[in-house]
Design an enzyme around this catalytic site. Structure first.
Site, mmCIF file in Angstrom:
data_model
loop_
_atom_site.group_PDB
_atom_site.id
_atom_site.type_symbol
_atom_site.label_atom_id
_atom_site.label_comp_id
_atom_site.label_asym_id
_atom_site.label_seq_id
_atom_site.Cartn_x
_atom_site.Cartn_y
_atom_site.Cartn_z
ATOM 1 N N ARG A 37 0.702 -1.683 -0.290
ATOM 2 C CA ARG A 37 -0.179 -0.073 -0.033
ATOM 3 C C ARG A 37 0.768 0.963 0.230
ATOM 4 O O ARG A 37 1.577 1.041 0.626
ATOM 5 C CB ARG A 37 -0.452 0.162 1.207
ATOM 6 C CG ARG A 37 -2.195 -0.563 0.667
ATOM 7 C CD ARG A 37 -2.573 -0.900 2.694
ATOM 8 N NE ARG A 37 -3.492 -2.037 2.684
ATOM 9 C CZ ARG A 37 -4.810 -2.001 3.481
ATOM 10 N NH1 ARG A 37 -5.166 -1.144 4.883
ATOM 11 N NH2 ARG A 37 -5.473 -2.989 2.715
ATOM 12 N N LEU A 63 -4.261 1.469 -3.953
ATOM 13 C CA LEU A 63 -5.505 0.446 -3.980
ATOM 14 C C LEU A 63 -6.832 1.622 -4.122
ATOM 15 O O LEU A 63 -7.815 0.611 -4.001
ATOM 16 C CB LEU A 63 -5.514 -0.758 -3.567
ATOM 17 C CG LEU A 63 -3.945 -1.391 -3.303
ATOM 18 C CD1 LEU A 63 -4.885 -3.169 -2.833
ATOM 19 C CD2 LEU A 63 -3.291 -2.172 -5.337
ATOM 20 N N GLY A 85 -4.466 -11.982 1.413
ATOM 21 C CA GLY A 85 -4.376 -12.242 2.605
ATOM 22 C C GLY A 85 -5.876 -11.292 3.438
ATOM 23 O O GLY A 85 -5.449 -11.428 5.296
ATOM 24 N N ARG A 87 -9.842 -9.757 4.476
ATOM 25 C CA ARG A 87 -10.699 -11.055 4.201
ATOM 26 C C ARG A 87 -12.333 -10.602 3.265
ATOM 27 O O ARG A 87 -12.200 -10.496 2.704
ATOM 28 C CB ARG A 87 -11.824 -10.008 5.664
ATOM 29 C CG ARG A 87 -10.803 -9.795 7.482
ATOM 30 C CD ARG A 87 -12.097 -9.617 7.767
ATOM 31 N NE ARG A 87 -11.427 -8.406 8.849
ATOM 32 C CZ ARG A 87 -11.172 -8.125 10.246
ATOM 33 N NH1 ARG A 87 -13.331 -8.292 10.197
ATOM 34 N NH2 ARG A 87 -11.169 -7.439 11.219
ATOM 35 N N GLY A 127 -9.296 -12.516 13.729
ATOM 36 C CA GLY A 127 -8.647 -13.359 13.889
ATOM 37 C C GLY A 127 -7.335 -13.630 14.033
ATOM 38 O O GLY A 127 -6.397 -13.071 13.358
ATOM 39 N N HIS A 128 -6.303 -14.228 14.578
ATOM 40 C CA HIS A 128 -4.885 -15.500 14.510
ATOM 41 C C HIS A 128 -5.054 -16.753 15.168
ATOM 42 O O HIS A 128 -5.808 -17.684 15.769
ATOM 43 C CB HIS A 128 -4.511 -13.691 15.414
ATOM 44 C CG HIS A 128 -4.205 -12.726 15.347
ATOM 45 N ND1 HIS A 128 -3.350 -12.211 14.358
ATOM 46 C CD2 HIS A 128 -4.065 -11.341 15.669
ATOM 47 C CE1 HIS A 128 -3.327 -11.371 14.636
ATOM 48 N NE2 HIS A 128 -4.385 -10.023 15.291
ATOM 49 N N ILE A 130 -3.691 -18.146 17.296
ATOM 50 C CA ILE A 130 -4.500 -19.608 18.048
ATOM 51 C C ILE A 130 -5.776 -19.501 17.984
ATOM 52 O O ILE A 130 -6.355 -20.605 18.761
ATOM 53 C CB ILE A 130 -4.401 -18.625 19.364
ATOM 54 C CG1 ILE A 130 -4.128 -19.525 20.959
ATOM 55 C CG2 ILE A 130 -4.781 -17.392 19.309
ATOM 56 C CD1 ILE A 130 -3.965 -18.895 21.852
ATOM 57 N N ASN A 131 -6.289 -18.408 17.412
ATOM 58 C CA ASN A 131 -7.793 -19.142 17.724
ATOM 59 C C ASN A 131 -7.941 -20.092 16.459
ATOM 60 O O ASN A 131 -9.137 -20.519 16.560
ATOM 61 C CB ASN A 131 -8.568 -17.484 16.741
ATOM 62 C CG ASN A 131 -7.907 -16.164 17.659
ATOM 63 O OD1 ASN A 131 -7.808 -15.066 17.337
ATOM 64 N ND2 ASN A 131 -8.287 -16.501 19.136
ATOM 65 N N ASP A 158 -0.906 -20.099 10.466
ATOM 66 C CA ASP A 158 -0.216 -19.035 9.753
ATOM 67 C C ASP A 158 0.337 -19.763 9.036
ATOM 68 O O ASP A 158 0.593 -19.932 7.435
ATOM 69 C CB ASP A 158 0.620 -18.139 11.037
ATOM 70 C CG ASP A 158 -0.354 -17.107 11.197
ATOM 71 O OD1 ASP A 158 -1.255 -17.111 10.909
ATOM 72 O OD2 ASP A 158 0.602 -16.196 12.232
#
Length: 377
Positions: A37, A63, A85, A87, A127-128, A130-131, A158
Site C-alpha cells: 500500500r 489501491l 490475504g 477478509r 482472528g489469529h 491461536i483462534n 499461520d
C-alpha cells in the site's frame, strides 16, 4: 533457477501466512512482485530483518485510486498467479476480486488466504493463529497434564496450515492449468489447514490410542521416552526413543538398569518414569550427553537456541541456515537435484522497485510519470 523459474506472480502485501507463502514461491524461483500500500510503514526497523519478505521486489500502489487498481489488473493480466490475504469480499470491494482479474487472464490462479475461509458463520470475524488452532483441536492437545493449553508459537495455522497450504494449492492449480488452460480460485483457510495437520491424531483418537487429556499421550510429552529434559548445566536435550530398539539403546547409553523402565508402554507408569529419567539427565551437562548419544540410534538431539543453531555441525554441513545482509535465516527448502532453489535477494522496503517493476512489465516511461503525478504510485 529453481523449479518455478519462469512463473510470474503477484503478492498482495500483508502479514503472516501470505508473505511466508510468497517467500516459499520466490525461493523456488518464481518472480514474485509484492504490491504494498502506498505510504505503508515498514514492519521492521530495517528491511533486512523482514526475512519472510526476501527474494522479491515491491511496488507501492494506492489501491483506492482507480489508476492504482488498473495497475494491478494490468499486472494480473500478465501473471500466472495472484494471491491475497484480506477478509472475504475486500478484494471485490477494491475491484480486484477473482472475476475482475480472471476477466483479464482466464488462465490466472487466484489464491485466497483467510483464517476462517471464504464462507461460513465466522468468515468475516477477526482472528489469529491461536483462534484457528483452538477451533480445530490443535490447541487443546498442546501443553502439560493438568495445565492450560500452550500455543506452539504461530507455526501451525499461520505457516504450516496457512502459508504452506496456500503455496501447495497455487502450485497444484498451476499444474492443472497447464493441462486445462483454465485458471481457478484457491481457497486456503487456516482452519482447514490446521485440521489437515491433525490427521494422524484424529486417527489415533478415533482408534482409542489417544486421550483428550493433555500431556498423557505418546507425542505430547506424556511418555517418558518422548520429551525434553533439563541437564546439569541448565540446558536441555530432546528424546524421541519411541521404537523398542531405540528405547533399549537409550537405556543402555544412559546407564539405566532399573527394571521399572522395562514396561515402556505402561501408561500408568509414565509419570513416575518421567521423573526418574529427569533425575538421570540432570547428572550430566548437555555437551556430555551429546558426546554419549548424538548420532546414535537413540533419537536424541540437543535443544539449541537461535544463537546456537547455525554452528551445530549437522546444520553447518547441510547449510540449513544462511545469512543475508548479516541476518541469520533458514535456507530455502526443500532441495532439488537439478533446479536448486535459492534466495533471490534480500527483503525490500515497500515501494522500493515501483518504477523498475512497471518498466519490466511493459509500462512506458510516460505512463509511469503520469501515475506518479496522479499519486497512484
Amino acid at each position: 533457477m529453481g523449479p518455478l523459474n519462469g512463473f510470474k506472480m503477484i503478492e498482495m502485501g500483508g502479514i503472516g501466512p501470505v508473505p511466508f507463502c510468497a517467500m516459499m514461491l520466490a525461493d523456488m524461483g518464481a518472480e514474485v512482485i509484492r504490491v504494498d500500500r502506498l505510504g505503508q510503514a515498514p514492519l521492521f526497523p530495517e528491511p533486512k530483518y523482514d526475512v519472510c519478505g526476501r527474494g522479491r521486489r515491491s511496488i507501492a500502489v494506492d489501491l483506492k485510486h482507480p489508476d492504482g487498481v488498473a495497475i494491478v489488473l494490468r499486472l494480473a493480466g500478465q501473471a500466472d498467479a495472484v494471491f491475497e490475504g484480506f477478509r472475504p469480499g475486500k478484494m471485490e470491494e477494491l475491484g480486484l476480486g477473482p472475476d475482475a482479474c480472471m476477466a483479464r487472464n482466464p488462465r490466472l490462479i487466484y489464491g485466497r488466504m483467510t483464517g476462517w475461509g471464504q464462507e461460513g458463520p465466522l468468515a468475516n470475524a477477526a482472528g489469529h493463529d491461536i483462534n484457528y488452532i483452538a477451533l480445530t483441536g490443535v490447541l487443546h492437545a498442546m501443553g502439560e497434564r493438568g495445565r492450560n493449553p500452550v500455543p506452539p508459537l504461530n507455526l501451525v495455522a499461520d505457516y504450516g496450515g496457512g502459508g504452506l497450504l496456500l503455496a501447495f494449492g497455487i502450485v497444484a492449480a498451476l499444474l492443472e492449468a497447464q493441462r486445462s488452460g483454465k485458471g481457478q480460485v484457491v481457497d486456503a483457510a487456516m482452519v482447514d489447514g490446521s485440521a489437515a495437520l491433525m490427521a494422524l491424531f484424529y486417527g489415533l483418537w478415533g482408534s482409542g490410542l489417544w486421550t483428550e487429556e493433555r500431556g498423557s499421550n505418546l507425542f505430547d510429552g506424556g511418555a517418558h521416552f518422548y520429551g525434553a529434559y533439563e541437564t546439569a548445566d541448565g540446558k536441555w536435550v530432546a528424546i524421541g526413543a519411541f521404537e523398542p530398539r531405540f528405547y533399549g539403546l537409550l537405556l543402555e547409553r544412559a546407564g539405566i538398569t532399573d527394571p521399572a523402565f522395562h514396561e515402556q508402554m505402561d501408561r500408568d507408569q509414565w509419570p513416575r518414569l518421567k521423573a526418574k529419567l529427569a533425575e538421570v539427565f540432570r547428572t550430566k551437562t548437555r555437551d556430555e550427553w551429546c558426546g554419549m548419544m548424538e548420532g546414535a540410534d537413540v533419537c536424541f538431539a540437543p535443544v539449541l537456541s537461535f544463537g546456537e543453531v547455525a554452528s551445530h555441525r549437522h546444520n553447518a554441513a547441510r547449510g540449513t541456515f544462511t545469512e543475508v545482509e548479516g541476518v541469520l535465516q533458514p535456507s530455502p527448502a526443500p532441495r532439488f537435484s537439478r533446479t536448486p532453489a535459492e534466495i533471490q535477494g534480500p527483503p525490500s522496503a515497500p515501494g522500493a522497485h515501483t518504477e523498475a517493476v512497471l518498466t519490466d512489465w511493459g509500462f512506458t516511461a510516460a505512463e509511469i510519470v503520469s501515475l506518479q503525478a496522479s499519486d497512484a504510485i
